[in-house]
Design a protein around this motif. Structure first.
Motif, PDB file in Angstrom:
ATOM      1  N   PHE A   1      82.803  36.478  72.724  1.00 30.95           N
ATOM      2  CA  PHE A   1      81.658  36.715  73.596  1.00 30.95           C
ATOM      3  C   PHE A   1      80.813  35.450  73.721  1.00 30.95           C
ATOM      4  CE2 PHE A   1      77.478  39.311  73.967  1.00 30.95           C
ATOM      5  CZ  PHE A   1      77.476  39.177  75.332  1.00 30.95           C
ATOM      6  N   MET A   2      80.544  34.786  72.604  1.00 27.22           N
ATOM      7  CA  MET A   2      79.733  33.570  72.627  1.00 27.22           C
ATOM      8  C   MET A   2      80.429  32.454  73.407  1.00 27.22           C
ATOM      9  SD  MET A   2      76.854  34.169  71.172  1.00 27.22           S
ATOM     10  CE  MET A   2      76.934  35.844  71.860  1.00 27.22           C
ATOM     11  N   ARG A   3      81.728  32.311  73.210  1.00 28.98           N
ATOM     12  CA  ARG A   3      82.460  31.272  73.944  1.00 28.98           C
ATOM     13  C   ARG A   3      82.464  31.559  75.439  1.00 28.98           C
ATOM     14  NH1 ARG A   3      85.933  31.832  69.413  1.00 28.98           N
ATOM     15  NH2 ARG A   3      87.316  33.181  70.639  1.00 28.98           N
ATOM     16  N   GLN A   4      82.531  32.830  75.801  1.00 30.95           N
ATOM     17  CA  GLN A   4      82.478  33.195  77.222  1.00 30.95           C
ATOM     18  C   GLN A   4      81.127  32.832  77.824  1.00 30.95           C
ATOM     19  OE1 GLN A   4      83.393  37.383  77.359  1.00 30.95           O
ATOM     20  NE2 GLN A   4      85.447  37.096  76.500  1.00 30.95           N
ATOM     21  N   LEU A   5      80.061  33.092  77.085  1.00 28.43           N
ATOM     22  CA  LEU A   5      78.726  32.736  77.580  1.00 28.43           C
ATOM     23  C   LEU A   5      78.573  31.227  77.694  1.00 28.43           C
ATOM     24  CD1 LEU A   5      76.459  35.270  75.630  1.00 28.43           C
ATOM     25  CD2 LEU A   5      77.255  35.409  77.998  1.00 28.43           C
ATOM     26  N   GLN A   6      79.155  30.501  76.759  1.00 31.16           N
ATOM     27  CA  GLN A   6      79.113  29.048  76.835  1.00 31.16           C
ATOM     28  C   GLN A   6      79.834  28.542  78.077  1.00 31.16           C
ATOM     29  OE1 GLN A   6      81.047  26.810  73.602  1.00 31.16           O
ATOM     30  NE2 GLN A   6      79.252  25.491  73.518  1.00 31.16           N
ATOM     31  N   CYS A   7      80.947  29.174  78.394  1.00 26.12           N
ATOM     32  CA  CYS A   7      81.691  28.796  79.601  1.00 26.12           C
ATOM     33  C   CYS A   7      80.890  29.082  80.869  1.00 26.12           C
ATOM     34  CB  CYS A   7      83.031  29.529  79.644  1.00 26.12           C
ATOM     35  SG  CYS A   7      84.240  28.946  78.434  1.00 26.12           S
ATOM     36  N   LYS A   8      79.978  30.042  80.791  1.00 25.44           N
ATOM     37  CA  LYS A   8      79.140  30.381  81.931  1.00 25.44           C
ATOM     38  C   LYS A   8      77.960  29.420  82.094  1.00 25.44           C
ATOM     39  CE  LYS A   8      80.015  35.391  82.116  1.00 25.44           C
ATOM     40  NZ  LYS A   8      79.370  36.743  82.037  1.00 25.44           N
ATOM     41  N   GLY A   9      77.795  28.519  81.131  1.00 27.83           N
ATOM     42  CA  GLY A   9      76.707  27.560  81.235  1.00 27.83           C
ATOM     43  C   GLY A   9      75.590  27.758  80.232  1.00 27.83           C
ATOM     44  N   PHE A  10      75.717  28.779  79.353  1.00 27.68           N
ATOM     45  CA  PHE A  10      74.725  28.971  78.306  1.00 27.68           C
ATOM     46  C   PHE A  10      74.870  27.831  77.294  1.00 27.68           C
ATOM     47  CE2 PHE A  10      73.733  33.778  78.448  1.00 27.68           C
ATOM     48  CZ  PHE A  10      73.921  33.816  79.806  1.00 27.68           C
ATOM     49  N   SER A  11      73.773  27.374  76.718  1.00 26.71           N
ATOM     50  CA  SER A  11      73.812  26.385  75.649  1.00 26.71           C
ATOM     51  C   SER A  11      73.738  27.111  74.311  1.00 26.71           C
ATOM     52  CB  SER A  11      72.643  25.407  75.769  1.00 26.71           C
ATOM     53  OG  SER A  11      72.742  24.651  76.961  1.00 26.71           O
ATOM     54  N   LEU A  12      74.544  26.673  73.358  1.00 25.60           N
ATOM     55  CA  LEU A  12      74.586  27.307  72.046  1.00 25.60           C
ATOM     56  C   LEU A  12      74.039  26.353  70.999  1.00 25.60           C
ATOM     57  CD1 LEU A  12      78.129  28.973  72.168  1.00 25.60           C
ATOM     58  CD2 LEU A  12      75.953  29.834  73.062  1.00 25.60           C
ATOM     59  N   ALA A  13      73.236  26.883  70.113  1.00 24.78           N
ATOM     60  CA  ALA A  13      72.659  26.100  69.025  1.00 24.78           C
ATOM     61  C   ALA A  13      72.965  26.789  67.705  1.00 24.78           C
ATOM     62  CB  ALA A  13      71.149  25.968  69.192  1.00 24.78           C
ATOM     63  N   MET A  14      72.916  26.033  66.634  1.00 25.03           N
ATOM     64  CA  MET A  14      73.025  26.609  65.292  1.00 25.03           C
ATOM     65  C   MET A  14      71.626  26.967  64.820  1.00 25.03           C
ATOM     66  SD  MET A  14      74.947  25.038  61.959  1.00 25.03           S
ATOM     67  CE  MET A  14      73.947  24.849  60.478  1.00 25.03           C
TER      68      MET A  14
END
Length: 258
Positions: free
Chosen positions: A61-74
């Motif tokens: 799910f997180m990788r899919q959102l990243q592919c949509k342009g969401f930025s991911l942080a730790m």
């Protein structure tokens, strides 16, 4: 260049979060084509965030959102507070990082980043639970390949210990007044609480009224850095105002108008 930029940030993203509330947030975000910053807890051990059984598809799910342009942080490591150190900007007295040795902070950051990497998520953005970080945190982040911290109380971005500190003066959804940069911070799982339910409406109103000024993380940081020495002084002044002077002024105002 836009005179005003707004970043939408969601904290406490983990496999056991409240998916119902997060899906509500996604519905609003996708309606207005918003690309937020998501703070993922690598190995959440916080009892308050053990809300649902772990979702096995969380990392997909997180990788899919990243592919949509969401930025991911730790967002931290375990999200467990184990000391009472305020750190540089925290208003309260709880911390997962600040107050620990460089060696211990380096270990936590390294292990957290490795967990994300195992699940196919690479990021150079970090922010600590409860805004609790110190100089050792910044040094350990830099040594682990991080570049940005979505935190700080300076007026402008600054580079400190090799890390670009991106100011986040709001602990929630800020009041948008004039030009400038605003970070709106949301904790979707808290919306079920009577004292926090307004958070959802704040997200809706923010996206509806300012969607043209809401940008992704890369656009948000596309601005000049301020002088580190000047911004550190500005941050110290602002933190002391919020920690000490503002509460006194609030008590005086309350005593006058009660």
């Amino acid at each position: 260049m836009k005179k005003r930029k707004i970043l939408v940030r969601f904290d406490d993203i983990c496999p056991t979060m409240n998916y119902t509330e997060f899906q509500k947030a996604l519905t609003v975000i996708e309606k207005y084509d918003i690309k937020p910053l998501l703070g993922i807890i690598p190995n959440c051990q916080d009892p308050e965030l053990q809300i649902e059984a772990p979702h096995e598809d969380f990392w997909d799910f997180m990788r899919q959102l990243q592919c949509k342009g969401f930025s991911l942080a730790m967002h931290g490591y375990l999200h467990k507070y184990d000391n009472l150190n305020r750190g540089i900007v925290n208003m309260g007295f709880k911390s997962e990082f600040s107050g620990h040795s460089y060696k211990e902070q380096y270990r936590r950051i390294k292990e957290g980043k490795q967990i994300l990497s195992v699940h196919g998520i690479e990021t150079d953005i970090f922010f600590a639970p409860a805004h609790s970080y110190d100089v050792n945190t910044l040094k350990a982040l830099s040594a682990n390949g991080f570049r940005y911290v979505s935190d700080g109380m300076s007026a402008k971005m600054m580079c400190r210990e090799g890390i670009i500190c991106v100011p986040c003066r709001s602990t929630g959804c800020p009041k948008i007044k004039g030009k400038g940069h605003y970070t709106a911070v949301f904790h979707a799982h808290e919306w079920v609480r009577p004292d926090k339910k307004e958070g959802y409406n704040q997200l809706v109103n923010l996206c509806r009224n300012y969607n043209r000024e809401i940008v992704n993380f890369q656009s948000y940081i596309d601005r000049p850095l301020g002088s580190t020495s000047i911004q550190m002084l500005d941050e110290i002044a602002y933190v002391n105002y919020v920690r000490y002077l503002k509460p006194k002024l609030s008590r005086i105002k309350h005593s006058i108008f009660k």
